[in-house]
Structure formats: structure tokens, C-alpha cells
Design a protein around this motif. Structure first.
Motif, mmCIF file in Angstrom:
data_model
loop_
_atom_site.group_PDB
_atom_site.id
_atom_site.type_symbol
_atom_site.label_atom_id
_atom_site.label_comp_id
_atom_site.label_asym_id
_atom_site.label_seq_id
_atom_site.Cartn_x
_atom_site.Cartn_y
_atom_site.Cartn_z
ATOM 1 N N CYS A 149 -21.956 -11.619 -5.483
ATOM 2 C CA CYS A 149 -21.662 -10.799 -6.668
ATOM 3 C C CYS A 149 -22.787 -9.804 -6.962
ATOM 4 O O CYS A 149 -23.968 -10.165 -6.949
ATOM 5 N N VAL A 150 -22.405 -8.546 -7.229
ATOM 6 C CA VAL A 150 -23.403 -7.499 -7.510
ATOM 7 C C VAL A 150 -23.363 -7.059 -8.980
ATOM 8 O O VAL A 150 -24.038 -6.102 -9.362
ATOM 9 N N GLY A 151 -22.548 -7.730 -9.778
ATOM 10 C CA GLY A 151 -22.522 -7.421 -11.210
ATOM 11 C C GLY A 151 -21.891 -6.091 -11.557
ATOM 12 O O GLY A 151 -22.246 -5.479 -12.574
ATOM 13 N N CYS A 152 -20.904 -5.660 -10.777
ATOM 14 C CA CYS A 152 -20.287 -4.347 -11.029
ATOM 15 C C CYS A 152 -19.279 -4.385 -12.189
ATOM 16 O O CYS A 152 -18.878 -3.352 -12.702
ATOM 17 N N ARG A 153 -18.828 -5.533 -12.554
ATOM 18 C CA ARG A 153 -17.897 -5.761 -13.674
ATOM 19 C C ARG A 153 -16.495 -5.184 -13.423
ATOM 20 O O ARG A 153 -15.703 -5.025 -14.350
ATOM 21 N N THR A 154 -16.202 -4.892 -12.164
ATOM 22 C CA THR A 154 -14.849 -4.414 -11.841
ATOM 23 C C THR A 154 -13.805 -5.490 -12.167
ATOM 24 O O THR A 154 -12.677 -5.173 -12.563
ATOM 25 N N CYS A 155 -14.194 -6.734 -12.004
ATOM 26 C CA CYS A 155 -13.267 -7.843 -12.309
ATOM 27 C C CYS A 155 -12.931 -7.855 -13.799
ATOM 28 O O CYS A 155 -11.780 -8.097 -14.177
ATOM 29 N N GLU A 156 -13.920 -7.600 -14.636
ATOM 30 C CA GLU A 156 -13.671 -7.556 -16.086
ATOM 31 C C GLU A 156 -12.688 -6.436 -16.413
ATOM 32 O O GLU A 156 -11.780 -6.607 -17.231
ATOM 33 N N LYS A 157 -12.889 -5.302 -15.771
ATOM 34 C CA LYS A 157 -12.018 -4.149 -16.015
ATOM 35 C C LYS A 157 -10.582 -4.443 -15.569
ATOM 36 O O LYS A 157 -9.616 -4.166 -16.285
ATOM 37 N N ALA A 158 -10.457 -5.059 -14.392
ATOM 38 C CA ALA A 158 -9.127 -5.370 -13.861
ATOM 39 C C ALA A 158 -8.407 -6.353 -14.783
ATOM 40 O O ALA A 158 -7.194 -6.244 -15.018
ATOM 41 N N CYS A 159 -9.148 -7.306 -15.304
ATOM 42 C CA CYS A 159 -8.561 -8.294 -16.225
ATOM 43 C C CYS A 159 -8.066 -7.590 -17.483
ATOM 44 O O CYS A 159 -6.969 -7.866 -17.967
ATOM 45 N N ASN A 160 -8.879 -6.677 -17.982
ATOM 46 C CA ASN A 160 -8.495 -5.941 -19.190
ATOM 47 C C ASN A 160 -7.240 -5.110 -18.939
ATOM 48 O O ASN A 160 -6.352 -5.031 -19.792
ATOM 49 N N GLN A 161 -7.164 -4.520 -17.749
ATOM 50 C CA GLN A 161 -6.029 -3.627 -17.467
ATOM 51 C C GLN A 161 -4.718 -4.387 -17.300
ATOM 52 O O GLN A 161 -3.672 -3.926 -17.725
ATOM 53 N N ILE A 162 -4.785 -5.568 -16.702
ATOM 54 C CA ILE A 162 -3.525 -6.292 -16.469
ATOM 55 C C ILE A 162 -3.048 -7.021 -17.725
ATOM 56 O O ILE A 162 -1.848 -7.209 -17.927
ATOM 57 N N ASN A 163 -3.972 -7.405 -18.579
ATOM 58 C CA ASN A 163 -3.596 -8.109 -19.807
ATOM 59 C C ASN A 163 -3.443 -7.096 -20.932
ATOM 60 O O ASN A 163 -4.400 -6.728 -21.600
ATOM 61 N N LYS A 164 -2.210 -6.660 -21.126
ATOM 62 C CA LYS A 164 -1.946 -5.546 -22.046
ATOM 63 C C LYS A 164 -2.260 -5.891 -23.499
ATOM 64 O O LYS A 164 -2.410 -5.005 -24.329
ATOM 65 N N ASP A 165 -2.362 -7.183 -23.806
ATOM 66 C CA ASP A 165 -2.708 -7.578 -25.175
ATOM 67 C C ASP A 165 -4.181 -7.350 -25.490
ATOM 68 O O ASP A 165 -4.576 -7.337 -26.657
ATOM 69 N N LEU A 166 -4.983 -7.203 -24.468
ATOM 70 C CA LEU A 166 -6.419 -7.002 -24.703
ATOM 71 C C LEU A 166 -6.670 -5.569 -25.168
ATOM 72 O O LEU A 166 -5.924 -4.655 -24.793
ATOM 73 N N PRO A 167 -7.710 -5.356 -25.997
ATOM 74 C CA PRO A 167 -7.943 -4.001 -26.525
ATOM 75 C C PRO A 167 -8.277 -3.013 -25.409
ATOM 76 O O PRO A 167 -8.990 -3.351 -24.465
#
Ligand code: SF4
Ligand code: SF4
Ligand code: SF4
Length: 307
Positions: A49-67
Motif C-alpha cells: 500500500c502506498v497510501g494513495c486513497r484511491t480505495c476510499e474514493k472508489a468506495c465513496n463513488q459506488i455508495n451513493k448514500d455517502l456524501p
């Protein structure tokens, strides 16, 4: 020949222990070993892991309930200055730890999707369920907002919408169940990761992969797969170069929390000791502990008066 008060109390205690525990030695042996079949999981190799936070972004994008808009952008690395936890706005977070050779060690966290989830066991209305593929899902329509799941979760994952006065929900990672994993597709965070930190597949195959990596690169990994056995096992498994306690993974035994608590709950209800029965037992205690004869009452009063 009558029974005296002490014998009666002993008898009551004996009946209680026998009813709750002794008679139910079978339930103590009922330690959970579920979830070791063909359930799905994710192996997280934190060493990549390089800490790019792409996973956080992808999670936010797929979960439409998230802000859609968060205080910090997903490119902002200042978030690593403090350790974050999952919230109602973020089902997954990446944190930074001091690693080997002055490098940073990044670790992604989310719900572990336990094999025998304490949150599911604690929910009295069945709002949380364990699916056959390993996902632990939440149904907001059943939830009554008691937040027992939050207290029960050993990883402190579920977050509650305190700011939502009318329709508050519990929030946590969904394992992308609806849109992806129920169809055999990998979670959005797994797919998005540019470093292939995460591997999605059958849990038992992931364990084989993890063992091979540890065997092949003993200098790279601590010889432990976190989640293989902890609390009865979890769908999300981790490899690390640092001891797991150094990257905020709690040390747990092999038995799941429900493995300890459910035998007691089941013993109580199986042997039918509902609250009324407990009240009856308490009533007996009070009856036997009442003043025995008229002489003792003035004595107690006199002692109190002397003071
Ligand atoms: S990590 Fe917590 S919320 Fe997730 S399945 Fe386990 S007990 Fe439930
Ligand atoms: S599995 Fe889905 S919901 Fe869970 S952290 Fe990954 S993207 Fe988010
Ligand atoms: S996308 Fe992959 S490399 Fe980037 S922070 Fe997440 S797990 Fe680490």
C-alpha cells in the motif's frame, strides 16, 4: 427438621448454576466454526500500500448514500497526520504508521465481515445479517436505532447518524453486496487499487495465497495472517510487515464474541428463565432475608440509635 436460611441460599445458588450452566454443558461446547467454507473474502497485503486513497474514493463513488463532498479531497495526504476511524461518511479509511527503514506503512480499514459477527448476534431485530457469500449486511428498515451493534463490534466499525434526527441509520462497509459481490464481482475498492494491495476470492484460497507469501518472503511479513482465526475468523484478511498490534489491530483469541455470549443467552432462554422467574427468585431472597422475629427489629433500631 427444617431447612435453614443458609442452606436455602445455597440451594438457590446451586439451582441457578445448574440451570444456567451445568445443565447446558452442551452449549459451552457449541463454539462457532462457521464461515470456513466457500465464503468470499479479501486479502489485504499492507506491504504494497502506498497510501494513495484511491480505495476510499472508489468506495465513496459506488455508495451513493455517502456524501459527494467531504472536508478533505481524496488527494489530500494531510489526513495521515492523525489516525482516522470509519464514520457515517466513510466506510473505509487508510491510516499511516511508522514502518521499517523510516518508511510509512499504510493500512486500509473497513468492516472485517466477521465469520461469526458480534453485531449480527447483538441486533435484536435482525437488521444485520450474515450473507452466504460472507458479507455482513444492514437493513435500515428493520433497524430501531438501539446501537447494540456499535457496542458489540470488537473492531468499533458501525457508525451512527447522530446528526440525522428523523431517519438515523447505522453505517458501515457493505462488502459492495448489492452491486458487486452478490454477483461474484469484486468490491469497488479492490478493483480501484492501483497497487493490487487487495485480492478478492474464496476465503480459503486467500489463506493459501497468504501462507505462500509468508513462506516465500519471511523477511517481508510477520508470520501471521490477521483474521484467519481471530474471533472465529473474518472475511477480510491481512498481511503486514509490522506486528499487528503496531498497526492498531487488536489482539483477540480464536473464539468469536457470540461464541462466548450466545451460549449464556441461549442457556437462559432454553431453560426458560424469563424475567418473571428471576423476579420470583429475587422475591424468595427478600422473603428469606426479612427480619426473622419481632425481637430483632428493636435490636437493629437500638444499634442505630446508639450511633
Ligand atoms: S467488524 Fe464489526 S461490524 Fe463488521 S462484521 Fe465484524 S462485528 Fe460486524
Ligand atoms: S467493499 Fe465496497 S463498501 Fe466496503 S470498503 Fe470496499 S468499496 Fe467500500
Ligand atoms: S488504493 Fe490501494 S494503494 Fe491506494 S491507499 Fe487504497 S489500498 Fe493503498
Amino acid at each position: 427438621m427444617g431447612i435453614d436460611r443458609r442452606d436455602f441460599l445455597r440451594l438457590l445458588a446451586g439451582i441457578g448454576c445448574y440451570t444456567v450452566i451445568g445443565k447446558s454443558t452442551d452449549v459451552w461446547a457449541d463454539i462457532r466454526t462457521v464461515g470456513h467454507g466457500d465464503i468470499l473474502g479479501v486479502l489485504v497485503d499492507t506491504t504494497f500500500c502506498v497510501g494513495c486513497r484511491t480505495c476510499e474514493k472508489a468506495c465513496n463513488q459506488i455508495n451513493k448514500d455517502l456524501p459527494r463532498k467531504l472536508p478533505e479531497s481524496f488527494e489530500d495526504s494531510s489526513v495521515f497526520e492523525k489516525r482516522r476511524r470509519m464514520t457515517t461518511d466513510s466506510y473505509t479509511v487508510v491510516n499511516s504508521y511508522p514502518g521499517k527503514k523510516n518508511r510509512q506503512q499504510f493500512v486500509k480499514f473497513q468492516c472485517m465481515h466477521c465469520n461469526d459477527p458480534a453485531c449480527v448476534s447483538a441486533c435484536i431485530v435482525g437488521a444485520l445479517t450474515k450473507e452466504d457469500n460472507g458479507a455482513v449486511r444492514y437493513d435500515p428498515w428493520k433497524c430501531i436505532g438501539c446501537r447494540y451493534c456499535m457496542v458489540a463490534c470488537p473492531f468499533q466499525v458501525p457508525a451512527y447518524e447522530y446528526s440525522n434526527a428523523f431517519t438515523p441509520q447505522v453505517r458501515k462497509c457493505t462488502f459492495c453486496f448489492e452491486l458487486r459481490t452478490s454477483k461474484g464481482e469484486m468490491p469497488a475498492c479492490v478493483e480501484a487499487c492501483p497497487m493490487e494491495v487487495m485480492t478478492f476470492g474464496k476465503r480459503k484460497e486467500l489463506i493459501k495465497i497468504a501462507r505462500k507469501r509468508i513462506k516465500r518472503y519471511p523477511d517481508r511479513y510477520v508470520p501471521h495472517i490477521y483474521g484467519e482465526h481471530e474471533l472465529g475468523g473474518t472475511s477480510w484478511l491481512y498481511l503486514s510487515s509490522l506486528p499487528f498490534e503496531d498497526i492498531d489491530f487488536p489482539k483477540f483469541g480464536y473464539t468469536s464474541t457470540p461464541g462466548y455470549t450466545e451460549p449464556i443467552q441461549h442457556a437462559i432462554f432454553k431453560n426458560f428463565i424469563p424475567p418473571l422467574t428471576l423476579f420470583a427468585v429475587l422475591g424468595c431472597f427478600m422473603w428469606f432475608l426479612r427480619p426473622q422475629d419481632k425481637k430483632s427489629e428493636p435490636l437493629l433500631r437500638e444499634e442505630g440509635q446508639e450511633k
